[in-house]
Design an enzyme around this catalytic site. Sequence first.
Site, mmCIF file in Angstrom:
data_model
loop_
_atom_site.group_PDB
_atom_site.id
_atom_site.type_symbol
_atom_site.label_atom_id
_atom_site.label_comp_id
_atom_site.label_asym_id
_atom_site.label_seq_id
_atom_site.Cartn_x
_atom_site.Cartn_y
_atom_site.Cartn_z
ATOM 1 N N LYS A 172 18.297 44.925 18.449
ATOM 2 C CA LYS A 172 17.782 45.800 17.545
ATOM 3 C C LYS A 172 16.297 45.111 17.357
ATOM 4 O O LYS A 172 15.180 45.866 16.990
ATOM 5 C CB LYS A 172 18.522 45.508 16.333
ATOM 6 C CG LYS A 172 17.776 45.879 14.950
ATOM 7 C CD LYS A 172 17.694 47.356 14.830
ATOM 8 C CE LYS A 172 16.886 47.738 13.523
ATOM 9 N NZ LYS A 172 16.793 48.974 13.237
ATOM 10 N N LYS A 241 10.003 40.626 9.293
ATOM 11 C CA LYS A 241 11.274 39.975 9.861
ATOM 12 C C LYS A 241 11.889 40.111 11.341
ATOM 13 O O LYS A 241 11.957 39.368 12.069
ATOM 14 C CB LYS A 241 12.070 39.910 8.970
ATOM 15 C CG LYS A 241 13.545 39.391 8.988
ATOM 16 C CD LYS A 241 14.528 40.435 9.544
ATOM 17 C CE LYS A 241 14.606 41.761 8.603
ATOM 18 N NZ LYS A 241 15.755 42.779 8.992
HETATM 19 P P1 NDP Z 1 16.448 46.534 1.007
HETATM 20 O O1 NDP Z 1 15.404 45.797 0.711
HETATM 21 O O2 NDP Z 1 16.149 48.101 0.489
HETATM 22 O O3 NDP Z 1 17.756 46.245 0.273
HETATM 23 C C1 NDP Z 1 18.271 44.940 0.547
HETATM 24 C C2 NDP Z 1 19.461 44.781 -0.175
HETATM 25 O O4 NDP Z 1 20.013 43.191 -0.013
HETATM 26 C C3 NDP Z 1 19.843 44.912 -1.671
HETATM 27 O O5 NDP Z 1 20.937 45.167 -1.836
HETATM 28 C C4 NDP Z 1 19.356 43.441 -2.378
HETATM 29 O O6 NDP Z 1 19.951 43.475 -3.707
HETATM 30 C C5 NDP Z 1 20.399 42.811 -1.344
HETATM 31 N N1 NDP Z 1 19.605 41.272 -1.165
HETATM 32 C C6 NDP Z 1 18.489 40.911 -1.202
HETATM 33 N N2 NDP Z 1 18.386 39.453 -1.274
HETATM 34 C C7 NDP Z 1 19.316 38.887 -1.414
HETATM 35 C C8 NDP Z 1 20.303 37.671 -1.697
HETATM 36 N N3 NDP Z 1 19.273 36.676 -1.609
HETATM 37 N N4 NDP Z 1 21.475 37.792 -1.578
HETATM 38 C C9 NDP Z 1 22.291 38.928 -1.748
HETATM 39 N N5 NDP Z 1 21.535 40.169 -1.821
HETATM 40 C C10 NDP Z 1 20.297 40.099 -1.450
HETATM 41 O O7 NDP Z 1 16.804 46.836 2.602
HETATM 42 P P2 NDP Z 1 17.319 47.878 3.533
HETATM 43 O O8 NDP Z 1 18.665 48.448 2.703
HETATM 44 O O9 NDP Z 1 16.350 48.843 3.742
HETATM 45 O O10 NDP Z 1 17.782 47.142 4.702
HETATM 46 C C11 NDP Z 1 18.846 46.341 4.943
HETATM 47 C C12 NDP Z 1 18.959 45.802 6.375
HETATM 48 O O11 NDP Z 1 18.975 47.186 7.215
HETATM 49 C C13 NDP Z 1 17.569 45.042 6.775
HETATM 50 O O12 NDP Z 1 18.151 44.057 7.615
HETATM 51 C C14 NDP Z 1 17.049 46.011 7.411
HETATM 52 O O13 NDP Z 1 15.985 45.587 8.383
HETATM 53 C C15 NDP Z 1 17.819 47.062 8.012
HETATM 54 N N6 NDP Z 1 17.245 48.278 8.440
HETATM 55 C C16 NDP Z 1 16.989 49.010 7.400
HETATM 56 C C17 NDP Z 1 16.428 50.482 7.771
HETATM 57 C C18 NDP Z 1 15.678 51.339 6.688
HETATM 58 O O14 NDP Z 1 15.273 52.563 6.991
HETATM 59 N N7 NDP Z 1 15.600 51.074 5.383
HETATM 60 C C19 NDP Z 1 16.814 51.001 9.063
HETATM 61 C C20 NDP Z 1 17.430 50.124 10.096
HETATM 62 C C21 NDP Z 1 17.685 49.030 9.694
HETATM 63 P P3 NDP Z 1 19.332 43.819 -4.970
HETATM 64 O O15 NDP Z 1 19.602 45.124 -5.156
HETATM 65 O O16 NDP Z 1 19.802 42.773 -5.805
HETATM 66 O O17 NDP Z 1 17.515 43.641 -4.425
#
Ligand code: NDP
Length: 300
Positions: A172, A241
Amino acid sequence: MRIAFLGLGDIGAPMAHHIAGSAHELVVWNRTAAKAARFEREHKSARAASSPAEAVRDCDIVITCLPSSVEVEEVLHQPDGMLGALRDGCVLIDCTSGDPETSRDIAAELAPRGIEFVDAPVSGGTIAAIEARLTVMCGGSESAFARVKPVIEIFGKKIVYCGPVGAGHTVKAVNQALLAVHILATAEALVAAAKAGVNPAVALDVINASSGRSNSSENLIPARALTREFPRTFRLALLDKDVDIAARLAQSVGVPAPMMDLAARLTREAHEMLGEEADHVEAVRLVEKHGGAEIRNTAK
Ligand code: NDP
């Protein structure tokens, strides 16, 4: 089976949605509790938990989808975290785009309790997540992979076993480094063409029928930069990141990677310039600022 899903973000929520529609029992947890409560309201078969510990208790499979391995460690070790509540013999599937070294540490910590760890980051973006056709790259033992594959198939289409724990996160990270290189390099080419008096839309039309094309030139930049719409589907902060993980990975295995290093530096600069909520394709704005021209269709 009973499954816990932790992290209902841009990509996590549509993945969890498909599990809620499967035959499995689902418990969700999200840091911002309102999102988990809304998910519960919208999915009669799902239950929202008030802590990571409550979510994972008695589950056969636990799925995390958090910003980075730092948050996975936090959710594991915080006072009401997963660690004490994970059932011996369960499997933790980490769909976060995480870093391989932390994943190996977590796997080693869980192994004495017979808990297996599979890193299973995804690609394809939010559209593929909504359509349950994500690509999923997996690291772990072959037996753990065989055990979790039917669950991953609920939201994934191309599911690839990459090797031992950390192998999924490695693939990835290097993919993401290529994504950053392609966005930044395509933006440089188009800003230079614009400054030289060529309409970027015309340049893209030619590039996309020629050898300089990529997913960035064919899809991302026409739909998001040329239109100036820049919808947010994947935060630039997350790409920053990812590229940093790839650059550090290359360094750790003794591979000189000046392209990745430069992509990591520029992605960090764009992230600092544009903030936490910008979309990844907005990295072109940094190139536009440096070059003094915009990637837009200048046809009358
Ligand atoms: P988002 O920023 O949309 O969501 C992040 C999630 O993590 C939210 O549920 C957030 O909660 C939670 N979170 C953040 N900080 C903390 C913490 N300290 N403790 C607990 N929960 C936490 O990210 P994505 O959903 O876009 O991405 C998630 C993963 O998937 C990442 O690693 C990203 O790189 C990967 N990814 C994303 C893609 C995309 O198209 N978006 C595609 C492929 C991979 P809260 O709601 O409270 O903020």
